[in-house]
Design a protein around this motif. Structure first.
Motif, PDB file in Angstrom:
ATOM      1  N   SER A 203       0.818  -1.218   0.000  1.00  0.00           N
ATOM      2  CA  SER A 203       0.000   0.000   0.000  1.00  0.00           C
ATOM      3  C   SER A 203       0.842   1.253   0.000  1.00  0.00           C
ATOM      4  CB  SER A 203      -0.926   0.032   1.223  1.00  0.00           C
ATOM      5  OG  SER A 203      -1.777  -1.053   1.198  1.00  0.00           O
ATOM      6  N   GLY A 204       2.098   1.129  -0.414  1.00  0.00           N
ATOM      7  CA  GLY A 204       2.932   2.318  -0.558  1.00  0.00           C
ATOM      8  C   GLY A 204       3.333   2.964   0.759  1.00  0.00           C
ATOM      9  N   TRP A 205       3.327   2.162   1.833  1.00  0.00           N
ATOM     10  CA  TRP A 205       3.711   2.723   3.138  1.00  0.00           C
ATOM     11  C   TRP A 205       5.224   2.822   3.243  1.00  0.00           C
ATOM     12  CZ3 TRP A 205       0.743   3.168   8.069  1.00  0.00           C
ATOM     13  CH2 TRP A 205      -0.627   3.277   7.820  1.00  0.00           C
TER      14      TRP A 205
ATOM     15  N   GLY B 205      -0.470  15.240  -6.142  1.00  0.00           N
ATOM     16  CA  GLY B 205       0.402  14.880  -5.031  1.00  0.00           C
ATOM     17  C   GLY B 205       0.432  13.390  -4.791  1.00  0.00           C
ATOM     18  N   MET B 206      -0.539  12.680  -5.402  1.00  0.00           N
ATOM     19  CA  MET B 206      -0.647  11.251  -5.136  1.00  0.00           C
ATOM     20  C   MET B 206       0.377  10.479  -5.947  1.00  0.00           C
ATOM     21  SD  MET B 206      -4.760  11.035  -5.181  1.00  0.00           S
ATOM     22  CE  MET B 206      -4.886   9.261  -5.031  1.00  0.00           C
ATOM     23  N   ASN B 207       0.710   9.270  -5.468  1.00  0.00           N
ATOM     24  CA  ASN B 207       1.650   8.450  -6.234  1.00  0.00           C
ATOM     25  C   ASN B 207       0.931   7.859  -7.452  1.00  0.00           C
ATOM     26  OD1 ASN B 207       0.066   6.379  -5.441  1.00  0.00           O
ATOM     27  ND2 ASN B 207       1.442   5.655  -3.835  1.00  0.00           N
ATOM     28  N   SER B 208       1.610   7.089  -8.231  1.00  0.00           N
ATOM     29  CA  SER B 208       1.064   6.684  -9.537  1.00  0.00           C
ATOM     30  C   SER B 208       0.066   5.540  -9.413  1.00  0.00           C
ATOM     31  CB  SER B 208       2.212   6.238 -10.438  1.00  0.00           C
ATOM     32  OG  SER B 208       2.908   5.190  -9.797  1.00  0.00           O
TER      33      SER B 208
ATOM     34  N   ALA C 175      -2.349  17.113   3.877  1.00  0.00           N
ATOM     35  CA  ALA C 175      -2.905  17.259   5.221  1.00  0.00           C
ATOM     36  C   ALA C 175      -4.120  18.189   5.248  1.00  0.00           C
ATOM     37  CB  ALA C 175      -1.833  17.795   6.150  1.00  0.00           C
ATOM     38  N   ASP C 176      -4.056  19.284   4.500  1.00  0.00           N
ATOM     39  CA  ASP C 176      -5.140  20.264   4.617  1.00  0.00           C
ATOM     40  C   ASP C 176      -6.462  19.616   4.203  1.00  0.00           C
ATOM     41  OD1 ASP C 176      -4.426  22.095   1.545  1.00  0.00           O
ATOM     42  OD2 ASP C 176      -4.641  19.991   1.994  1.00  0.00           O
ATOM     43  N   LEU C 177      -6.369  18.568   3.377  1.00  0.00           N
ATOM     44  CA  LEU C 177      -7.607  17.914   2.971  1.00  0.00           C
ATOM     45  C   LEU C 177      -8.138  17.020   4.088  1.00  0.00           C
ATOM     46  CD1 LEU C 177      -6.576  17.239  -0.681  1.00  0.00           C
ATOM     47  CD2 LEU C 177      -8.518  18.586   0.074  1.00  0.00           C
ATOM     48  N   HIS C 178      -7.219  16.376   4.792  1.00  0.00           N
ATOM     49  CA  HIS C 178      -7.696  15.452   5.830  1.00  0.00           C
ATOM     50  C   HIS C 178      -7.976  16.178   7.139  1.00  0.00           C
ATOM     51  CE1 HIS C 178      -7.048  11.743   3.568  1.00  0.00           C
ATOM     52  NE2 HIS C 178      -6.098  12.426   2.982  1.00  0.00           N
ATOM     53  N   GLN C 179      -7.415  17.354   7.285  1.00  0.00           N
ATOM     54  CA  GLN C 179      -7.535  18.044   8.574  1.00  0.00           C
ATOM     55  C   GLN C 179      -8.394  19.291   8.474  1.00  0.00           C
ATOM     56  OE1 GLN C 179      -6.699  16.453  11.188  1.00  0.00           O
ATOM     57  NE2 GLN C 179      -6.039  14.836   9.812  1.00  0.00           N
TER      58      GLN C 179
ATOM     59  N   SER D  70      -3.498   5.018  -0.150  1.00  0.00           N
ATOM     60  CA  SER D  70      -4.743   5.673   0.283  1.00  0.00           C
ATOM     61  C   SER D  70      -4.572   7.184   0.246  1.00  0.00           C
ATOM     62  CB  SER D  70      -5.115   5.237   1.711  1.00  0.00           C
ATOM     63  OG  SER D  70      -5.112   3.844   1.813  1.00  0.00           O
ATOM     64  N   SER D  71      -3.485   7.622  -0.400  1.00  0.00           N
ATOM     65  CA  SER D  71      -3.171   9.048  -0.572  1.00  0.00           C
ATOM     66  C   SER D  71      -3.033   9.766   0.768  1.00  0.00           C
ATOM     67  CB  SER D  71      -4.229   9.739  -1.435  1.00  0.00           C
ATOM     68  OG  SER D  71      -5.436   9.883  -0.728  1.00  0.00           O
ATOM     69  N   GLN D  72      -2.532   9.057   1.778  1.00  0.00           N
ATOM     70  CA  GLN D  72      -2.246   9.703   3.057  1.00  0.00           C
ATOM     71  C   GLN D  72      -0.762  10.011   3.164  1.00  0.00           C
ATOM     72  OE1 GLN D  72      -3.657   6.164   5.145  1.00  0.00           O
ATOM     73  NE2 GLN D  72      -4.996   7.493   6.348  1.00  0.00           N
ATOM     74  N   THR D  73      -0.438  11.208   3.656  1.00  0.00           N
ATOM     75  CA  THR D  73       0.949  11.498   4.014  1.00  0.00           C
ATOM     76  C   THR D  73       1.190  10.952   5.420  1.00  0.00           C
ATOM     77  OG1 THR D  73       0.328  13.591   5.045  1.00  0.00           O
ATOM     78  CG2 THR D  73       0.890  13.654   2.684  1.00  0.00           C
TER      79      THR D  73
END
Lengths: 454, 454
Positions: B45-47, B449-452, B112-116, B78-81
């Motif tokens: 999952s790209g972690w 900003g998301m990976n491929s 972050a600004d999207l999740h927060q 999951s497009s999380q930083t």
């Protein structure tokens, strides 16, 4: 999190997960024959071989893993089932395979119904064709169409056929459907409100033809002030009726009809509450297939530009399952009006200038005194009483002391995961769970379906 | 997905990620000194190691990885930083560390600004204390409080101090703040609407005392029909004004003030449009600190039980970035009213009886002819023009042919990821990106900003 505590002897697990991710059916089968327990193993973020195969679209691998009896209900740390993953990445053949029950029929998985808008009131069987609402000629032609379906409402309650005499929750309601001939006189009455609901969705969209029969049937909802007894006379079937307990009866439809009722009842409830212009107090006229009301006062501001006063109102509501910081308890509350013993999720209206995440934090703290940190959207559900959009979330508490606002709820309590599971099973139930038609029920089920990561 | 194509020689990567997940600082440091390239590696999952350390709350590991210059902006599938992950799992010390910029200041990361809830208009600096709205004594006491803050509005536009003379987007506005003495005569005028916004949030909640000074300041918004020139006379500062371009100027506040403006303007806009009872057409009275209007006709249905006609309206809107099935293009459209060259996300109102996911599919197909499959909620943004809740989603297209509905938009087009990146950088821009204050801007930034994987 055991899935993260890797060690050398777990390299085999990694090789197995890797094979599933690459779609290497041979290696997957070989390794399973050597050690069948591999099928349960998870990698980072709780991803199983099934999820990895589903993510990358490897049908044969998914098929083989299912044949070996892997648990297709298990979820990763983002609480996705393999079904959700296959759906999200667009591998339909795989999500269909995973969505199938053992008897071969296509049914929805506990996790999936949340990700796939399968909450009650959420299924869309009609194409709304909103562009046609301004096409008077087309609408009038549809109204008298030979296969057009009419639903009759009185005080925003639909006329139904009760499939069971007893009035238990078990009894299912079916919408009474009428043809143009039966209702056309009603359409002439000034107090009648007519709503264009849409046309039936078709697998293969057929090119529209003049011959009405070959087009998908159009659906309309009609609300009149005609005496319900009079209305019932229009109905041949004996057991047609207007429900005695309108709200409770709205939960007795099939998934297909519930979605139609949600749309029709919400719009009709708007008409019954918003028949005057809120900007100037004048009377209004129904337009655009029942989706607009225009002020009859030609000087009214609401006629200049686009104003929300002219369109149906939808009230966004947050409803949340609050998880204890220990991850093993959830916060549920009860209102005085609830049936004895029932506890449910906290909920409240989103206020102007508020995000849904902030609304969750505010409502939980106001009602229970518990402070919330992270909030995660799960799924939503239209709730046509009168026209709410229930936005379902999981919320992680950052404090645990409960201080109830008695104006809002009578009691709030932390329940252990096991108590919730027992309550679902009906074995030593600690409380009564809200009915399956509610998103509260689905959120709670979703949580106990999740692995121990949250 | 290379991150899934594990092989024997990548066992070292697994051991490294494992060490980070377990919080084994020694092993992390040792392995990095042997091979610094490990820091870029990802697991399932790209972690990354940073994400795993952040997930499990290992501050020293996160610190060490940052010191070794790892990319804190990279995201998992999951497009999380790492910042999002630390925030979600409640590890504040770590999210603060990750949220810090190189100059040491606390700023928001793209993801972050999207999740927060850090979209513009989304920051809540006031505690609404909605329970106090019914406490007339408390409210009146607050109104005359020595540290109480008043904001002045005319036609729902706030009086501001313009920090730059030029009227470019660069110029920032600041709210003019007044004390009770300056506005108390206005409060007596019948046409004045007073809104209780809340009290300033405190790090440590102080027990309420009779001494107003020791309580957090309360904020009110006042809208009057007094001539704006007259209103301006109340203002000592020379450069106070009411913006010439009201809507555009609403985008020129600091994050803190924007949240307050979103709340105040939405409620004031509701009062200006809903001053008559929509159920019976009678006049209404303002109650509950400006959050309720009650019908003056004692026979009105709206007075029996709770009716949404009496409360502020919030209109839920879906706004979505549609991703091409190939994952490398996104669908953007432009309305005639847009500035030349600007393209943005498609959007539309959620209808009664509709889920947000269905609304996304309907609107995209209506406006562009493109069919949408999976829909993923990303974040939301209050939009006080007049009172919308913009619900931001990513949507995966399952068809690609574009057929524009000219009534809705002028043009819709697929843009390559590289074109979008160039447009952000201003190098060979293919189109103009909507301003950063819009959730459309944030959704597009989120996607690139998301990976491929998507």
């Amino acid at each position: 999190m055991t899935s993260l505590q890797l060690s050398a002897k777990e390299e085999m697990v990694e090789r197995f997960l890797d094979a599933a991710a690459r779609g290497d059916l041979n290696q997957v089968s070989t390794m399973l024959s050597q050690s069948s327990s591999l099928i349960k193993q998870t990698g980072y973020s709780g991803w199983t071989a099934l999820m990895l195969g589903a993510r990358n679209g490897h049908y044969p691998v998914v098929e083989a893993l299912l044949a070996h009896g892997c648990d297709k209900f298990s979820v990763n740390s983002s609480s996705q089932t393999a079904y959700d993953i296959a759906k999200f990445w667009g591998h339909r053949h795989i999500s269909n395979l995973l969505g199938r029950t053992d008897d071969g029929s296509q049914r929805v998985l506990p996790g999936a119904d949340l990700h796939q808008q399968e909450n009650y009131f959420s299924r869309e069987t009609l194409d709304r064709l909103s562009a046609k609402r301004t096409d008077k000629v087309w609408l009038e032609d549809k109204q008298s169409g030979p296969n057009t379906v009419y639903l009759l409402f009185s005080n925003c309650s639909p006329m139904v056929t009760s499939l069971q005499e007893d009035d238990n929750a078990g009894g299912e309601n079916q919408l009474c459907r009428f043809r143009y001939e039966t209702v056309k006189d009603l359409l002439q009455k000034p107090a009648t409100v007519l709503i264009f609901l849409g046309v039936e969705k078709r697998k293969k969209p057929s090119s529209q033809t003049v011959d009405g029969m070959r087009e998908p049937p159009a659906w309309f909802a009609v609300n009149t002030d005609e005496d319900s007894a009079e209305l019932l006379k229009r109905c041949r079937e004996k057991n047609c009726c207007f429900p005695k307990t309108p709200n409770r009866d709205l939960l007795k439809f099939s998934e297909e009809e519930a979605g139609i009722v949600a749309q029709a009842r919400s719009v009709l409830a708007w008409h019954s509450r918003y028949s005057f212009c809120p900007t100037c107090g004048s009377s209004t006229r129904v337009e655009e297939g029942g989706y607009k009301r225009s002020c009859l006062n030609s000087d009214c501001r609401s006629l200049k530009g686009v104003h929300n006063t002219c369109y149906p109102r939808v009230d966004p509501v947050v409803i949340m399952l609050v998880i204890h910081p220990d991850g093993n308890q959830c916060l549920l509350g009860r209102k005085k009006i609830f049936p004895v013993g029932m506890f449910s999720c906290l909920a409240g209206f989103i206020e102007p200038g508020e995000t849904l995440e902030e609304a969750v934090r505010r409502e939980v703290e106001e009602e229970s005194g518990v402070k919330v940190g992270p909030v995660q959207y799960i799924s939503c559900q239209p709730w046509p009483m009168p026209s709410n959009l229930m936005i379902g979330c999981l919320a992680v508490a950052i404090s645990t002391d409960i201080k109830v606002d008695e104006k809002e709820i009578e009691e709030a309590r932390w329940f252990q995961r096991q108590q919730v599971i027992d309550s679902f099973r009906g074995t030593r139930p600690a409380f009564t769970i809200p009915p399956r038609q509610t998103i509260a029920h689905q959120l709670i089920r979703h949580w106990i379906g999740m692995n121990s990561n949250l």
